[in-house]
Design a protein around this motif. Structure first.
Motif: not given
Ligand code: GDP
Ligand code: MG
Length: 599
Positions: A408-435
């Motif tokens: 497993f890895a810790r993935v730190d993602i920086s983004m503008p607020g407008s991208a948050l929804n799409d990024v969260m969707k992608l991270a969940e599809q990729s079996k990521g857990t928000l920490v």
């Protein structure tokens, strides 16, 4: 140069924030490069680096600069690579320096790798000089970015933050002055026994291994017997030197200096990055703390497309030496012959190696679908045993498996607020857990816990695409954890094709198996007879298609079962030829790409 006039520093930044440009500007403003030698960007000299516009390997350059105090200073700087796959190289250059310039694009602001590199520099005890770059850009918003930098850490709250344009040169002399004023001079003693860090290495066909050194104590001349402490390898060197910026021989290196030593050793494995070099007759008491060896995140088989594997073997040996984060073992495949099983830092690293094999050695290779390493815990007669698996072919049979762990890895993602929804969707599809989710002056930083298998291959590109190019990421390896994974085996014409096996999460297996066999229908070169193709998991066929025969009047639709007698005969014949068929299947790169796309 006396130690008090030496400064060793690195430049750390997110990719494209201007490291190489600043490095070039510094070289221009110091007595380093003469105008004739200049090419566009001096530092990115490897051809793959020019092609991708990124720095792959660290480089070291010595500059001389006469400061306002009238003294001539030696500034040794080490450029660091900027792509997500290469943060391992960054820590190597940091261990050789006393200070780091933290360079931040005044338009884009603090990014995932800015944060990660800043933390690495702090952890190494370096003096960090924050610098905002590209202030000439119309999009620059230095006040906002300055607030982001101040929020990194209490030490930044009161730090002086310089504003420059590496492109026009504005403010760069101020950076040189700050390097001299604020970064500490090296502290070592010339009179102690030699203690030098091997922070990088390179292979030269004539000279053998050349080790890049940072001397912490003592001094070094040619003609003395030297010792690499990790495995007590001795050698006598007849050349030492500095990077000015190309290698230039010199008489002596001293505590505080950065330079190189030609070891003459022909075996790449004898010179380990992170090792300590000392004198055989008067060794230092204690070795320097070495680096943790690079952990490959991705493994893939590399096989010669044509020709013999000896050339490939020689090329791989050289690449391994030049790139301490690349691992390589020989591998045999039924269909592809002899090749190598290699470990990479990530998918981009794999691509770079393919291109270097092509550009530097003229070798075209076939790469199998990449996989992460697994730890398989066995049961039954072998209960208690754990096998480390770096290739699907050695993944044990499911009847022998108690459970499997994956990295497993810790993935730190920086983004503008407008991208948050799409990024969260992608991270969940990729079996990521928000920490963790933080918000600092328009900088959103989300941290996920994710299986490496989900990010190793395509995650970075997907992230770029869902965020319209704005999101950036940094990956830190964490531990192995239990995972429900299975091995998929591909049978073509009733024969298992080892090179096509792969491991994936059980829940994804049915969908991927379906997609894959349909892709194989078009990717596998056809024969005169139809070839049934199956994806098998734990003894059960999850998907099946027939690869249609190669015939002018292709009356046979591969999907439907033909009842013609001729067809039945062909089927029987091909079944009888199982063994022969296996060795005679051709596997072009498109077949392996089909696995990647389906995954
Ligand atoms: P690196 O990936 O950090 O090494 O970044 P580079 O030095 O390759 O620069 C990335 C891009 O930013 C290049 O197109 C540079 O020309 C551009 N760039 C670098 N510094 C400046 C600057 O001060 N101002 C502007 N406008 N562009 C810059
Ligand atoms: Mg660069």
């Amino acid at each position: 140069t006396q130690q008090q006039y030496i400064r060793n520093f690195s430049i750390i930044a997110h990719i494209d924030h201007g490291k190489s440009t600043l490095a070039d500007r510094i070289m221009e403003m110091t007595e380093t490069v003469d105008e004739r030698e200049r090419t566009d960007q001096l530092l990115d000299s490897m051809s793959v680096e020019r092609a991708h516009g990124v720095t792959v390997k660290s480089r070291t350059v010595r500059n001389y600069y006469t400061a306002d105090d009238g003294h001539r200073y030696e500034l040794n700087f080490i450029d660091t690579p900027g792509h997500v796959d290469f943060s391992y190289e960054v820590s190597k250059s940091l261990a050789a320096s006393e200070g780091a310039i933290l360079l931040v694009d005044a338009a884009q602001g603090v990014q995932a790798q800015t944060v990660a590199n800043f933390r690495l520099a702090k952890a190494n005890g370096l003096t960090v000089l924050p610098v905002l770059n590209k202030i000439d850009s119309p999009n620059a918003d230095p006040d906002r970015v300055e607030r982001q930098v101040r929020a990194l850490d209490p030490s930044m709250e009161t730090a002086k933050i310089m504003r420059i344009s590496a492109k026009t040169g504005e403010g760069v002399s101020e950076v040189l002055a700050a390097i001299i004023r604020q970064i500490p001079a090296p502290q070592g003693s010339r009179d102690q026994p030699l203690k030098a860090l091997v922070f990088d290495s390179q292979y030269d066909t004539y000279k053998g291994v050349i080790a890049y050194l940072r001397l912490f104590d003592g001094h070094l001349e040619t003609g003395r017997t030297l010792r690499l402490m990790a495995n007590s390898t001795n050698f006598v060197s007849d050349e030492i030197g500095t990077f000015a910026p190309s290698m230039q021989a010199c008489e002596q290196l001293e505590a505080g200096d950065v330079g190189y030593v030609v070891t003459g050793l022909k075996d790449p494995t004898q010179v380990r990055v992170g090792d300590t070099l000392t004198l055989d007759s008067q060794p230092t008491q204690r070795a320097l703390p070495g680096y943790a060896p690079a952990q490959p995140m991705v493994y893939a088989g590399i096989f010669p497309k044509s020709g013999d594997s000896k050339e490939l073997a020689a090329a791989m040996a050289k690449l391994v030496l030049n790139d301490s984060s690349l691992t390589c073992e020989s591998e045999q495949s039924d269909v592809l012959g002899s090749g190598f099983r290699c470990g990479f830092l990530g998918a981009f690293h794999l691509q770079i190696i393919r291109e270097r094999l092509h550009d530097e050695f003229g070798i075209d290779v076939l790469t199998t679908a990449p996989n992460v390493p697994y730890r398989v815990h066995l049961r039954g007669a072998k209960a208690g045993q754990v096998v480390e698996v770096d290739r699907p072919t050695t993944f044990p049979d499911y009847s022998e498996i108690d459970y499997v762990e994956e990295p497993f890895a810790r993935v730190d993602i920086s983004m503008p607020g407008s991208a948050l929804n799409d990024v969260m969707k992608l991270a969940e599809q990729s079996k990521g857990t928000l920490v963790d989710l933080g918000d600092d002056d328009q900088l959103l930083l989300a941290s996920y816990h994710m299986p490496v298998s989900e990010i190793a291959y395509d995650f970075f590109n997907k992230l770029k695409s869902v965020s319209h190019g704005y999101a950036t990421m940094n990956v830190t390896m964490e531990d192995f954890e239990p995972a429900d994974v299975v091995k998929v085996e591909i049978y073509i014409n009733y024969a298992r094709v080892d090179a096509l096996s792969f491991v994936l999460h059980r829940e994804d297996a049915p969908r991927v198996a379906q997609e894959l066999v349909h892709k194989l229908k078009y990717a596998v070169p056809r024969r005169l007879y139809p070839m049934p193709t199956q994806a098998v998991v734990e003894g059960r066929a999850l998907a099946r298609v027939d690869i249609p025969p190669l015939r002018k009047n292709a009356a046979v639709n591969g999907e439907k079962r033909s009842t013609s007698k001729k067809q039945a005969l062909l089927r029987r014949q091909s079944a009888n030829k199982r063994a022969a068929a296996q060795s005679d299947i051709e596997l072009p790169q498109s077949v392996f790409n089909a696995i990647l796309e389906a995954e």
